[in-house]
Design an enzyme around this catalytic site. Structure first.
Site, PDB file in Angstrom:
ATOM      1  CG  ASP A   1      -2.260   0.801   0.881  1.00  0.00           C
ATOM      2  OD1 ASP A   1      -2.158   1.411  -0.099  1.00  0.00           O
ATOM      3  OD2 ASP A   1      -3.222   0.567   1.652  1.00  0.00           O
TER       4      ASP A   1
ATOM      5  CG  ASN B   1      -3.826  -1.153  -2.603  1.00  0.00           C
ATOM      6  OD1 ASN B   1      -2.735  -1.208  -3.743  1.00  0.00           O
ATOM      7  ND2 ASN B   1      -3.227  -1.536  -1.320  1.00  0.00           N
TER       8      ASN B   1
ATOM      9  CG  PHE C   1       1.622   0.084  -3.998  1.00  0.00           C
ATOM     10  CD1 PHE C   1       2.772   0.812  -4.609  1.00  0.00           C
ATOM     11  CD2 PHE C   1       2.093  -0.671  -3.245  1.00  0.00           C
ATOM     12  CE1 PHE C   1       3.984   0.287  -4.425  1.00  0.00           C
ATOM     13  CE2 PHE C   1       3.328  -1.402  -3.086  1.00  0.00           C
ATOM     14  CZ  PHE C   1       4.266  -0.699  -3.823  1.00  0.00           C
TER      15      PHE C   1
ATOM     16  CB  SER D   1      -8.281   2.918  -1.629  1.00  0.00           C
ATOM     17  OG  SER D   1      -6.884   2.162  -1.394  1.00  0.00           O
TER      18      SER D   1
ATOM     19  CB  VAL E   1     -13.345   6.854   8.412  1.00  0.00           C
ATOM     20  CG1 VAL E   1     -13.622   6.765   9.833  1.00  0.00           C
ATOM     21  CG2 VAL E   1     -14.504   6.749   7.641  1.00  0.00           C
TER      22      VAL E   1
ATOM     23  CB  ALA F   1      -9.335   5.467  12.195  1.00  0.00           C
TER      24      ALA F   1
ATOM     25  N   GLY G   1      -9.906  -4.181   3.597  1.00  0.00           N
ATOM     26  CA  GLY G   1      -9.543  -4.774   2.226  1.00  0.00           C
ATOM     27  C   GLY G   1     -10.365  -6.150   2.099  1.00  0.00           C
ATOM     28  CG  ASP G   2      -8.975  -9.128   4.714  1.00  0.00           C
ATOM     29  OD1 ASP G   2      -8.476  -9.568   3.864  1.00  0.00           O
ATOM     30  OD2 ASP G   2      -8.497  -8.813   5.794  1.00  0.00           O
TER      31      ASP G   2
END
Length: 265
Positions: free
Chosen positions: A71, A103, A105, A140, A179, A181, A187-188
């Site tokens: 990531d 994602n 990357f 993402s 969000v 945090a 991802g799962d």
């Protein structure tokens, strides 16, 4: 995110042995296979063999692969699995997958091409389609969202071959509120929800992604709210407090109110 962890990592021989047991009992007929985090090349190669055999049993089997490799943090990408997994994913796994959920990357790693703009991302998804999968979702990205910096962009592409051999591609963009945090397991959850909603809406990636991302938002908002209460005013929630509130979100997972809309590109 925890300081300690215990247990064993399943190796390819053990996986093979489990599969042999299923075969001997003639219960190796599946509609879906979903794979995620894997650290071992021989294990991954064994998964490919099993998926190919399962597809001989059931030609309609759908293999959903989350090619978990790494990531980006503060714009810099890094791999958190051994580097020798990349060629196995690229050359063996992705070609047998029907749906992949990298994602940004991971999509760049698989294609060897950097993504700077939405146009780049669409071209990378086309490159991934050419490798095999009918559905590609970049879960993402660090692309600039039209709605502003507080939003995260996901992009999806579904390529379908019609009976006459012509291809149609549906492409969508989803912008979801960030969000503040670091969660583990998002991802799962994304890959599992996408499997479920593409099953319910096989020819409508827009609706499948809206339900997937909306369910994710419900889970994350509930999690951060509970975590802040547990941590107490002014304290940063820890890993244990940020465990995804899956059980508490059962209704949102089964029937999410659509709070995030997708744009057809």
């Amino acid at each position: 995110g925890y300081a300690h962890w215990k247990g064993q990592v399943l190796n390819s021989d053990e996986l093979h042995e489990l599969y042999e047991g299923l075969k001997l009992n003639k219960v190796n007929r599946y509609d879906y296979v979903l794979t995620g985090y894997t650290r071992d090349t021989s294990f991954l190669a064994m998964v490919v063999d099993i998926v190919q055999e399962l597809k001989q049993q059931n030609s309609n089997l759908v293999y959903v692969c989350d090619p978990v490799m790494g990531d980006k943090w503060n714009g810099e990408g890094s791999m958190y699995v051994p580097k020798d997994l990349l060629p196995v994913y690229r050359d063996k796994v992705v070609p047998v997958a029907d749906i992949i959920t990298p994602n940004q990357f991971e999509a760049e790693l698989l294609t060897g091409r950097k993504i700077y703009t939405e146009k780049d991302a669409l071209e990378v998804m086309d490159m991934l389609h050419a490798m095999g999968p009918e559905t590609v979702v970049i879960t993402s990205s660090d692309l600039q969202a039209p709605l502003g910096n507080d939003y995260l962009i996901a992009l999806g592409s579904h390529r379908k071959t019609k009976a006459d051999g012509s291809r149609i591609t549906q492409r969508i963009r989803v912008e979801s509120p960030k969000v503040d945090a670091v969660f583990v397991g998002t991802g799962d959850l994304f890959a599992a929800m996408l499997l479920a909603w593409t099953h319910k809406h096989p020819n409508n990636l827009k609706v499948a992604c809206e339900k997937t991302v909306s369910a994710m938002q419900h889970v994350l908002q509930r999690t951060i709210k509970c975590a802040k209460v547990q941590a107490g005013e002014g304290n940063k929630p820890n890993s244990a407090q940020l465990e995804l509130r899956m059980v508490q979100s059962k209704k949102d997972i089964e029937n999410p109110e659509i709070i995030v809309k997708a744009t057809v590109l």
